[in-house]
Design a protein around this motif. Structure first.
Motif, PDB file in Angstrom:
ATOM      1  N   MET A   1       2.300   1.924  -3.297  1.00  0.00           N
ATOM      2  CA  MET A   1       1.443   2.176  -4.421  1.00  0.00           C
ATOM      3  C   MET A   1       0.718   3.519  -3.952  1.00  0.00           C
ATOM      4  O   MET A   1      -0.173   3.947  -4.911  1.00  0.00           O
ATOM      5  N   GLU A   2       1.080   4.378  -3.296  1.00  0.00           N
ATOM      6  CA  GLU A   2       0.291   5.419  -2.453  1.00  0.00           C
ATOM      7  C   GLU A   2       0.302   6.380  -3.769  1.00  0.00           C
ATOM      8  O   GLU A   2       1.360   6.506  -4.469  1.00  0.00           O
TER       9      GLU A   2
ATOM     10  N   LEU B   1      -5.968  -7.391  -0.613  1.00  0.00           N
ATOM     11  CA  LEU B   1      -5.584  -6.234  -1.681  1.00  0.00           C
ATOM     12  C   LEU B   1      -6.055  -6.638  -2.848  1.00  0.00           C
ATOM     13  O   LEU B   1      -6.177  -5.696  -3.845  1.00  0.00           O
TER      14      LEU B   1
ATOM     15  N   TYR C   1      -6.534   4.372 -10.092  1.00  0.00           N
ATOM     16  CA  TYR C   1      -7.122   3.042 -10.309  1.00  0.00           C
ATOM     17  C   TYR C   1      -6.491   2.438 -11.570  1.00  0.00           C
ATOM     18  O   TYR C   1      -6.389   1.224 -11.471  1.00  0.00           O
TER      19      TYR C   1
ATOM     20  N   LEU D   1       0.903  -1.365   0.050  1.00  0.00           N
ATOM     21  CA  LEU D   1      -0.027   0.075   0.147  1.00  0.00           C
ATOM     22  C   LEU D   1       1.031   1.160   0.180  1.00  0.00           C
ATOM     23  O   LEU D   1       0.490   2.272  -0.777  1.00  0.00           O
ATOM     24  N   GLU D   2       1.866   1.302   0.833  1.00  0.00           N
ATOM     25  CA  GLU D   2       3.065   2.675   0.781  1.00  0.00           C
ATOM     26  C   GLU D   2       3.475   2.651  -0.563  1.00  0.00           C
ATOM     27  O   GLU D   2       3.524   3.659  -1.213  1.00  0.00           O
TER      28      GLU D   2
ATOM     29  N   ARG E   1      -3.888   0.565 -11.254  1.00  0.00           N
ATOM     30  CA  ARG E   1      -3.362  -0.476 -10.194  1.00  0.00           C
ATOM     31  C   ARG E   1      -3.510  -1.766 -10.658  1.00  0.00           C
ATOM     32  O   ARG E   1      -3.880  -2.813  -9.716  1.00  0.00           O
TER      33      ARG E   1
ATOM     34  N   THR F   1      -6.945   0.409  -2.352  1.00  0.00           N
ATOM     35  CA  THR F   1      -5.975   1.413  -1.783  1.00  0.00           C
ATOM     36  C   THR F   1      -6.266   0.760  -0.123  1.00  0.00           C
ATOM     37  O   THR F   1      -5.800   1.601   0.702  1.00  0.00           O
ATOM     38  N   GLN F   2      -7.220  -0.091   0.266  1.00  0.00           N
ATOM     39  CA  GLN F   2      -7.096  -0.614   1.476  1.00  0.00           C
ATOM     40  C   GLN F   2      -7.724  -2.165   1.457  1.00  0.00           C
ATOM     41  O   GLN F   2      -8.368  -2.608   0.517  1.00  0.00           O
TER      42      GLN F   2
END
Ligand code: IMP
Length: 220
Positions: free
Chosen positions: A118-119, A168, A123, A115-116, A126, A155-156
């Motif tokens: 890909m901050e 994810l 979309y 997640l970090e 992703r 994202t979460q």
């Protein structure tokens, strides 16, 4: 390799799955359950040495694991190696998926690190896929099959089922993450299921012949 066991048959139809990971073992057993084999995992062989997954590719790691376990036990061995390949990260974490956040990383640590990394990535970009290689090693054969499953990295995290990066990994046709799916659905569509279903004819062939792929092994 030292040898203390010779047999021409494998009457119990034993197949070793080269993993100590109970999540993987459960999925593999479920997909192969119709073959009516006796599935063993590395938990059943506590004296076997750890195998270092030091290959440059998931293919190399899968073949290495299956070969070493086959050489030690004399039994046919199936090994799975899987990587999550994220397009916007140039295919990372890939072969490093299990230790993305460090050698002792938990599933949650790896998800947080992803997640970090890909901050801020929007979309449409992703996209990712899981790629699984299965390697079957017997006395005289090495067979590999591959399965790929396409998805998006959310994202979460969402969902409680599955393992690893499942919370994810969102699969568009089903509108769910792997972790939101019932195990039965994941085991029908996943990278692992695809690779295993391609392997089934080879396993059927192996276990329907007199020669069950045994060689001499140290631990049997
Ligand atoms: P391995 O090297 O094949 O054991 O797998 C590498 C890592 O990929 C595992 O530690 C998991 O974090 C992840 N992984 C493997 N298969 C799956 C899956 O089906 N769903 C989610 N994560 C997975």
């Amino acid at each position: 390799m030292g040898c203390s066991f010779r047999s021409a048959t494998n009457p119990k139809k034993q197949l070793i799955i080269a993993t100590r990971n109970p999540d993987k073992f459960r999925e593999i057993r479920a997909v192969l359950s119709d073959l009516k084999l006796e599935f063993l995992s590395l938990i059943d062989f506590p004296d076997l040495p750890e195998i270092e997954e030091d290959g440059q590719t998931i293919e190399e790691n899968a073949i290495k694991k299956a070969t070493e376990i086959h050489n030690h036990t004399g039994l046919p061995c199936l090994a799975d190696d899987t990587g999550l390949e994220v397009d916007s990260l140039g295919g990372a974490p890939g072969v490093y998926s299990s230790r993305y956040a460090g050698e002792t990383a938990t599933y949650a640590d790896n998800c947080r690190k992803l997640l970090e990394e890909m901050e801020g990535i929007p979309y449409p970009q992703r996209t990712a896929h899981f790629r699984c290689v299965m390697a079957l090693v017997t006395k005289n054969k090495v067979i590999t099959t591959e399965g790929v499953c396409e998805g998006y990295i959310l994202t979460q995290m969402r969902g409680q089922n599955g393992f690893g990066y499942d919370p994810l990994f969102w699969v568009e046709p089903y509108g769910k993450t792997f972790a939101e799916m019932e195990p039965e659905l994941k085991n029908r569509i996943s990278h692992r299921a695809i690779a295993l279903n391609k392997m089934k004819p080879h396993l059927l062939n192996l276990f329907s012949t007199e020669d069950f792929g045994l060689c001499s092994g140290k631990f049997k």
